[in-house]
Write an enzyme that holds these catalytic residues in place. Structure first.
Site, PDB file in Angstrom:
ATOM      1  N   TRP A  41       0.804  -1.223   0.000  1.00 49.61           N
ATOM      2  CA  TRP A  41       0.000   0.000   0.000  1.00 49.61           C
ATOM      3  C   TRP A  41       0.831   1.265   0.000  1.00 49.61           C
ATOM      4  O   TRP A  41       0.502   2.242  -0.669  1.00 49.61           O
ATOM      5  CB  TRP A  41      -1.026  -0.032   1.143  1.00 49.61           C
ATOM      6  CG  TRP A  41      -2.094  -1.035   0.827  1.00 49.61           C
ATOM      7  CD1 TRP A  41      -2.248  -2.275   1.377  1.00 49.61           C
ATOM      8  CD2 TRP A  41      -3.086  -0.934  -0.205  1.00 49.61           C
ATOM      9  NE1 TRP A  41      -3.279  -2.944   0.765  1.00 49.61           N
ATOM     10  CE2 TRP A  41      -3.828  -2.145  -0.205  1.00 49.61           C
ATOM     11  CE3 TRP A  41      -3.437   0.053  -1.121  1.00 49.61           C
ATOM     12  CZ2 TRP A  41      -4.881  -2.387  -1.089  1.00 49.61           C
ATOM     13  CZ3 TRP A  41      -4.504  -0.181  -2.003  1.00 49.61           C
ATOM     14  CH2 TRP A  41      -5.207  -1.382  -1.974  1.00 49.61           C
ATOM     15  N   ASP A  57      -1.225   6.912   6.103  1.00 49.70           N
ATOM     16  CA  ASP A  57      -2.369   6.083   5.734  1.00 49.70           C
ATOM     17  C   ASP A  57      -2.594   5.120   6.896  1.00 49.70           C
ATOM     18  O   ASP A  57      -1.798   4.211   7.128  1.00 49.70           O
ATOM     19  CB  ASP A  57      -2.050   5.334   4.440  1.00 49.70           C
ATOM     20  CG  ASP A  57      -3.168   4.387   4.018  1.00 49.70           C
ATOM     21  OD1 ASP A  57      -4.177   4.270   4.753  1.00 49.70           O
ATOM     22  OD2 ASP A  57      -3.047   3.746   2.957  1.00 49.70           O
ATOM     23  N   LYS A  75     -12.446  -0.890   7.254  1.00 51.35           N
ATOM     24  CA  LYS A  75     -11.749  -1.854   8.101  1.00 51.35           C
ATOM     25  C   LYS A  75     -12.121  -1.637   9.574  1.00 51.35           C
ATOM     26  O   LYS A  75     -12.700  -2.514  10.196  1.00 51.35           O
ATOM     27  CB  LYS A  75     -10.250  -1.747   7.860  1.00 51.35           C
ATOM     28  CG  LYS A  75      -9.891  -2.171   6.412  1.00 51.35           C
ATOM     29  CD  LYS A  75      -8.608  -1.574   5.933  1.00 51.35           C
ATOM     30  CE  LYS A  75      -8.428  -1.663   4.432  1.00 51.35           C
ATOM     31  NZ  LYS A  75      -8.473  -2.988   3.835  1.00 51.35           N
TER      32      LYS A  75
END
Lengths: 361, 361
Positions: B102, B172, B196
């Protein structure tokens, strides 16, 4: 309390059977033992559902196979910008037809990315009528022509797709998509925020002719490129899975109701009844829009004496009629009559309006 | 079927009490006679709820008043691009710390908008450990330093906010936000996709130090500017109202559970138990990550013989353990242990793993 009649302009009423089904399935969707919100978008169950939703939409709207269907985010407002980012190259211009608040905003948000030519504008007419097609100053070399088929605030609606020759016609259909059959092939790109006739907010539907995906574009992150979304079946990143699911329930409901021809009939009946009640109120209520272009979806109206507005809103709410306050840009009242608003709701509104005018006339 | 234990990496498990409340309120929210999805985001009821949700988040995370909180759309991926659009001017560079899939993607999506300096990268180590802070080649003139605090696929997690001096640290936190207390003041910008630890997909939370909103930016449509969203309380256009509502229910649930300190304790207990089960399996299962930086949220593991993978997945699903398949980038298995996954679920997984290893060992 029990359910009210909801005339909100958006986020708007959803079909009761859709809500009831979503409620039933909320903890355990499709035999998975988990909510649809708890499913990976890469899982077999979700992918199968997503494909079925697209197939149902294609059937409902009779979308030709040379069009891609995208399930996006960001609201129509984000796509005011993304459309020129994707359809216009450096130095290109595009024609905008300004017929109310939303088409004006689309032009203004596009201006960073394309030379905006306001080819027609009814602002000087207070948006009460459509600029006649023969007055439009279209540029044959434009990257596209942009219209909003229905103006949610001002209550004017195109009755047909205008002929713009070979330049692709781009249409914001946020507030009248799925309200009647249309000929998709007349358009290069159709887009619509979901929160009026499709589902919850946070989802934007885009229907784009595939050749337009091939246009050379300026440098941008992949996430802004429609071609990337199309190549990845709208799963370039995690989509709004709940919105996609709810849209699917709405499409199923529309099919059960008889599809878009049946909805067109129902919507004509609802809006005709309300306009008749306004026009026949002896001036107590009025809608100033040029009759042939009155919106079937959003009916703005005023009371002859604005001092009665507060009482009208308070009493209508007490009568179970929700969200009739007009947009602050034009004041007065507004009744939005999307697909999910049944004829009974309009009957209840008309009865209330008649009673109110008798008591306050 | 009944509810399963859901180890999905995202969209992921939601707290059962949150789903049950959403189900109860689905047709009639807050005494309005309509669903929360059917409310105008400009209505009093929705605005009051939205403000309360922000207040609850500020309380949970102890967010200083010089930070704005935004409720956005587009997924973290869109913000991989929007962050440099908003924090970097023409010709600026930014430092990216690449510790897995990511953070690598964040750097690649940013490259259109900022000169990307990969200041540290553990790819050559297969992302099994963190690049030591003293090896990072930071540029003191960088517009910002970007990290992903937890790598959802590779299963490595920062244990603390790294010291990057006076350059704003951008993080992030999609997969570990709200999993433990953090010191927000160590960060310039925190962002997280909701799907999430917060709510459904289609919502992105952004916490940004207000001085960063003042940075001069390149020309762009208003909809891409964080400063515009902050000035309009995240209602520059219609937000994802359902996502905002669900996030609020999750925040209430977290407060009832004792807040982030209690969650930190629970999350430590869950991940420790699972790692111990893996490490004590005599090599039947293994997790290769450097122990001190193992993720508390996403536990990837492999079976000693990958020929058993299919049986493991089939039998675990039959045992009511959902979504244990690892990401295709690294294969094997992955158990995601977000806040909504209770300790009981981990116990059930460990019992299954022990039984499976005995039968197939």
């Amino acid at each position: 309390m029990s359910r009210v009649w909801n005339f909100s302009a958006g986020p708007a009423a959803l079909p009761l059977p859709v809500l009831e089904r979503a409620q039933r399935e909320l903890l355990d969707w499709n035999g998975s033992g988990a909510s649809v919100m708890e499913q990976s978008h890469r899982g077999k169950r979700f992918i199968a559902m997503a494909a079925q939703v697209e197939a149902d939409l294609r059937e409902l709207m009779n979308i030709p196979s040379d069009y891609a269907v995208l399930f996006e985010q960001g609201g129509a407002t984000q796509h005011f910008a993304q459309i020129p980012m994707n359809l216009a190259g450096e130095g290109d211009t595009a024609d905008y037809i300004v017929t109310g608040h939303w088409s004006e905003k689309a032009a203004s948000e596009a201006a960073t990315y394309v030379g905006v030519n306001i080819a027609a504008n009814s602002k000087s007419e207070n948006y009460l009528r459509m600029p006649p097609r023969e007055w439009w100053k279209l540029n044959p070399g434009a990257a596209y022509v942009h219209i909003a088929t229905n103006e949610t605030i001002h209550g004017v609606e195109f009755q047909d797709a205008p002929d713009v020759g070979s330049v692709p016609l781009v249409a914001d259909m946020s507030s009248d998509i799925l309200s009647c059959p249309i000929d998709v092939s007349r358009f290069g790109l159709i887009y619509a925020g979901a929160q009026k006739n499709i589902g919850p907010s946070g989802l934007v539907l885009i229907i784009i002719r595939r050749d337009l995906l091939e246009r050379p574009v300026r440098p941008m992150a992949r996430i802004f490129r429609y071609a990337e979304h199309a190549a990845n079946d709208s799963m370039l990143n995690t989509p709004n899975t709940w919105g996609w699911y709810l849209a699917g329930l709405t499409f199923e409901w529309l099919k059960e109701r008889g599809g878009l021809s049946a909805m067109a009939e129902e919507n004509r009946k609802k809006s005709s009844a309300l306009y008749a009640a306004i026009d026949n109120s002896g001036g107590f209520y009025s809608n100033p829009i040029d009759t042939p272009v009155r919106s079937r979806m959003n009916v703005p109206f005023t009371l002859h004496d604005s001092a009665l507005d507060a009482a009208f809103l308070q009493e209508s709410e007490a009568a179970g009629l929700m969200a009739l306050k007009g947009h602050k840009a034009i004041g007065g009242m507004r009744a939005s009559l999307y697909n999910a608003v049944p004829y009974e709701a309009v009957e209840a509104l008309i009865a209330f309006m008649r009673d109110f005018s008798q008591r306050h006339g």
